[in-house]
Design an enzyme around this catalytic site. Structure first.
Site, PDB file in Angstrom:
ATOM      1  N   TYR A 254       0.812  -1.242   0.000  1.00 25.47           N
ATOM      2  CA  TYR A 254       0.000   0.000   0.000  1.00 25.47           C
ATOM      3  C   TYR A 254       0.842   1.288   0.000  1.00 25.47           C
ATOM      4  O   TYR A 254       2.036   1.237   0.179  1.00 25.47           O
ATOM      5  CB  TYR A 254      -1.095  -0.011   1.062  1.00 25.47           C
ATOM      6  CG  TYR A 254      -0.765  -0.141   2.525  1.00 25.47           C
ATOM      7  CD1 TYR A 254       0.486   0.096   3.059  1.00 25.47           C
ATOM      8  CD2 TYR A 254      -1.792  -0.497   3.410  1.00 25.47           C
ATOM      9  CE1 TYR A 254       0.704  -0.010   4.416  1.00 25.47           C
ATOM     10  CE2 TYR A 254      -1.569  -0.618   4.773  1.00 25.47           C
ATOM     11  CZ  TYR A 254      -0.321  -0.370   5.270  1.00 25.47           C
ATOM     12  OH  TYR A 254      -0.101  -0.471   6.606  1.00 25.47           O
ATOM     13  N   GLU A 255       0.175   2.390  -0.231  1.00 30.46           N
ATOM     14  CA  GLU A 255       0.834   3.699  -0.442  1.00 30.46           C
ATOM     15  C   GLU A 255       1.829   3.645  -1.593  1.00 30.46           C
ATOM     16  O   GLU A 255       2.877   4.278  -1.554  1.00 30.46           O
ATOM     17  CB  GLU A 255       1.538   4.201   0.831  1.00 30.46           C
ATOM     18  CG  GLU A 255       0.714   4.241   2.083  1.00 30.46           C
ATOM     19  CD  GLU A 255      -0.562   5.055   1.967  1.00 30.46           C
ATOM     20  OE1 GLU A 255      -0.692   5.837   1.006  1.00 30.46           O
ATOM     21  OE2 GLU A 255      -1.434   4.900   2.828  1.00 30.46           O
ATOM     22  N   GLY A 256       1.497   2.911  -2.625  1.00 28.74           N
ATOM     23  CA  GLY A 256       2.392   2.745  -3.761  1.00 28.74           C
ATOM     24  C   GLY A 256       3.206   1.489  -3.576  1.00 28.74           C
ATOM     25  O   GLY A 256       4.088   1.444  -2.714  1.00 28.74           O
TER      26      GLY A 256
END
Lengths: 598, 598
Positions: A440-442
């Site tokens: 997550y978050e890229g």
């Protein structure tokens, strides 16, 4: 049941002794935390982590979150109470501006404490963690009215925040997003669409939830240039600014996930919900990155936190479990077998984790200090240098620390043998929880592309050149110090590999961008190794100096640093050459097969 | 929902084209499988795997096994039926001796088919898998009477088998085990004690379960020299040899595990259960290793199987998921975005898995052929050489293929981004299932020690020297072949590193055994890379020859091999140097800290 002890002494060593925390007293907030206050805050944070957060970590995994038919979500037993203690202790607003009720202390202090809290209970800490990102976005992009309306309750923790980016068909490629925003007569918007993977999307711990939602205003340009960010509260505010009637926002379902069961990962449905534009029309991507960059450092920290708690439990098991005899003769002849910590291969795992955790902690705290300088310094030049550094390090901290955090959770689990695979021992939870941080978050592949495709060349490579110079100068300055030689030698070798890889990219990736993509993950890890190696070299230098000064009764602590740093150079740094070899092989073979040939 | 297609073409390529399966027609069983029969068996196995096993894999994960209050265990919906199909198809006895009802076909054929079955449903295949180990132990160590009594029903699959080694305080160090055996007047024994982590310990798919149990006969010597192996049936046999009254054996509880939920992992309680000595008194360790060596190859295969199925699903997702544009310009301009398989970093993951799977398949099948030679050849010299090879490769196949299998399950999951973390996509199950293979049948650290501490020096290093010579000769013989140069160069470099590491061990580990322990895991992986690289070099040689011959319409298949083999040399082999550097750094730093300093 796993245990956890916050490494307060080590955090203070890094902050005070390695990075000279007091040097930054000219920055707002730092002067409010002289050594005794800093230590007291860390000790208090440690207590909350150990006594409040950690004991309910496994409960969170077992119970998970439950969604009722009306869409409301209940968090696991004890989560609400622990969150209230966190909130009432003022931890949410530790680094938030005083004008909105925060304590205005350095982000660095917040980061040091957060490591402990996340080690103790990653799922629970995601609720305040996402709120931090939302606060940052509103502080940076909100109007004065918006700030006054939303921030005080969020800084207090009465309300929490979320980030709503992903849609079923669009994760990394936000240009594809479809959630739409229709202007209303009163200047607000009606937001409609579906978002998925929304962490802390609904729960029962806060009065209200402030969703920050990316959407496309009707008639906006296609792609990322047409997306805007909106504040969409769960409950609309009445004339006094208190949560009132419901908004068109609901949690449609909870995702069944591999881990972080204590956190509510929601499918969020927006049905003509009232939203307020945050920042500029079509400027959503920029506003989002304010949240995102903060969040990425926070996710990198999760990697470190899980690596640390998993390591601690592996150490405890390795000291306790009796199995086999040392290769160099019995070490506990009075017992039926030796504790497995005598076995070199167990040591290998423990030392690898330890060497990473201590350098990772230094890297995270150093990046946090730079972030404080970037946001708080009065000197524009200092701000620029610090901002360069945090921009460069953000993908590295996120990508490398989470890849390694997961790897080490697996390594710690392995120390337990068969027991590691049994849920009641808790090691599986660390592995399952740590896994999400790589995604997550890229996803980490995106971090690597951000580094190679964007950060490297930014401003003519100013940030990366400054980093190379700093590390190179350090090696040069310590060249004649015999005690430093085993460390600077390894570091310099790593730096050479990193510079060679950078040169290769400059010569080969301009004309053929696939060469950059093909190199990206290896380059990110190569960079991470050099950054961590640099942290070790600095820690060792301080340890040597303290030992030379008599070390005031703490010689064992500093000797420990010398050994652990040496292990890093001998056993971890050699990987840089393999990364360089892979990078230099280019994209040709990687891209040669047609898609149907797989 | 994940899908699976058995790689029949690739298995046949390896067997027929690379290793010349027909060359072994002089060995029992091989002549019964001419090319058309071999292909038919693999195709039929593929069908069962794809259509019977795979569709219930996720059901197994979701439902798990359930223990009733009376200790009886129910397997997930559909497992019983699928097992019956497997049994009735004669798959259990494929390679078992004809005199006990088996088909007497090569172990190699069994192995090739097992890869498919395990990819499709690892948990379910553990029930027959453990039975294979038990059959091998009884074939090798049983009396004629025991063989006649137990084997026919086991070979038929009407009864299944288990291995009972581990106790709560004793896993690796079997010398500590406490389960006791008291001689009874009728020549049998009364077995009492508790065993844990017993896979397939109880279930509802067979008439009877034949437990092979390690225990200590009253008055036996301490340590591993005092343990014996016993046959302990769940139900005692009546005069006709049919399952009759219950024995003192029960499943006390099921473990809650991270994965392989479809397999019943039992705590087994033995309370004066009737058992029959298998093999010699106090010779249990030797008898156990007969099961164990077979089981270790089977576990290594699990690593390959999961890597393959995870890879296949990552490929499908990468072809389907639209996100972003290719760095070298749009590849699907008519679509809103390109499929992610255009991105180099996605390719990196796919190619890494593919390059490993194809070489891993070759290594497993080559080891299986050697195992057939070792057991079936009429020539003592051939048997010895083949036995050396399988002994050497067993820890490598187990340790390296399961470490990599897990790593690749994680890598494949990463390709899915956020969806990889959601259980319904099935990638999490692959990760959770693959994790156990690194632990059971001897944790991978134990495999590494077996290699470095035992196999390396065995018979004056005969096995390892033969391997070095074989690989070295291959490089030498192909030195002047320009088309082979890119491959032999990488292989030779790897071999040099492996030989240097071996030399280092010879010079440094005799006087200081900790140096061997400190090197062990790196050495095992270094060895694995060279073995896999050697498989690639051989496959490429065959591909080149076929292409030169016109490749009879299958040129794409062989070209694919050239590219994938090259990727292995460029991107995977460079790791050998890092392993060598770590090995040569020795044990000093690793062992320097006292246990309390962690």
């Amino acid at each position: 049941m796993p245990t956890y002890t916050a490494p307060v002494r080590d955090s203070l060593f890094v902050l005070n002794e390695v990075f000279g925390y007091e040097r930054y007293n000219n920055l707002p907030g730092f002067a409010d935390t002289p050594p005794d206050v800093l230590e007291a805050i860390l000790a208090e944070g440690a207590k909350i982590a150990e006594n409040v957060m950690q004991p309910i970590n496994r409960v969170g995994d077992l119970e998970g979150c439950v969604r009722a038919d009306d869409g409301s979500v209940t968090t696991p037993e004890g989560f609400g109470q622990a969150y209230q203690q966190y909130r009432e202790g003022g931890w949410m607003g530790l680094a938030a501006p005083a004008e909105f009720g925060g304590q205005g202390l350095p982000y660095t202090v917040h980061t040091a404490v957060s490591e402990f809290m996340v080690s103790a209970n990653m799922s629970l800490m995601m609720y305040p963690g996402l709120t931090q990102g939302a606060i940052a976005a509103i502080v940076t992009h909100g109007t004065d009215e918006q700030k006054a309306k939303w921030l005080p309750k969020m800084v207090d923790g009465l309300w929490t925040g979320t980030m709503n980016l992903t849609e079923p068909h669009c994760g990394t490629d936000l240009g594809l997003l479809r959630t739409k925003a229709v202007p209303a007569d009163d200047g607000s918007y009606r937001i409609s669409g579906q978002k998925i993977f929304i962490s802390a999307g609904d729960h029962d711990m806060a009065e209200n939830i402030v969703h920050l939602v990316l959407a496309r205003i009707e008639g906006a340009p296609k792609g990322v240039k047409g997306i805007s960010l909106f504040i969409v509260p769960k409950l609309k505010l009445d004339a006094e600014g208190n949560p009132g009637e419901g908004n068109g926002v609901s949690c449609g379902s909870l995702e069944e996930k591999m881990g972080i069961h204590g956190n509510a990962t929601c499918v969020m449905n927006y049905d003509e919900a009232t939203g307020y534009l945050l920042g500029e029309e079509h400027g959503g991507l920029k506003a989002m990155f304010t949240m995102m960059n903060e969040a990425r450092l926070g996710v990198g920290l999760q990697g470190l936190s899980i690596s640390e708690v998993a390591y601690q439990n592996a150490v405890a098991y390795a000291r306790d479990r009796l199995q086999g005899r040392s290769l160099s003769g019995p070490k506990a002849p009075d017992k039926p077998a030796d504790p497995i910590i005598v076995h070199p291969d167990i040591r290998r795992s423990l030392m690898t984790m330890k060497a990473f955790n201590e350098a990772g902690r230094a890297l995270v705290l150093w990046t946090a200090i730079k972030s404080d300088i970037a946001h708080r310094s009065a000197d524009a030049g200092d701000r620029e240098i610090a901002s360069d550094y945090t921009g460069l390090m953000t993908p590295i901290v996120k990508g490398v620390l989470t890849d390694k955090g997961f790897e080490h959770a697996v390594m710690a689990q392995q120390v337990f043998g068969g027991h590691g695979y049994i849920e009641e021992w808790g090691m599986s939870q660390f592995v399952r929880d740590a896994r999400i941080a790589m995604i997550y978050e890229g996803a980490n592949g995106i971090q690597a592309l951000d580094l190679v495709g964007r950060k490297l060349a930014l401003n003519g490579g100013r940030a990366v050149q400054a980093f190379f110079k700093e590390v190179g100068d350090f090696c040069e300055e310590n060249r004649s110090d015999e005690k430093m030689a085993p460390y600077t030698k390894g570091l310099k070798k790593g730096l050479n590999d990193l510079q060679a890889a950078t040169m290769w990219l400059m010569q080969n990736a301009m004309a053929k961008p696939d060469n950059a993509g093909a190199a990206s993950t290896d380059y990110m890890h190569l960079f991470g190794l050099v950054a961590l190696g640099y942290m070790w070299a600095q820690m060792v230098k301080v340890a040597n100096a303290n030992l030379a000064d008599g070390a005031s009764g703490d010689a064992a602590f500093y000797e420990n640093k010398l050994v652990t740093g040496r292990y890093f150079m001998e056993r971890v740094m050699p990987e840089t050459a393999a990364h360089l070899a892979r990078i230099s092989s280019g994209a040709d073979t990687m891209m040669a097969l047609p898609a149907e040939a797989f």
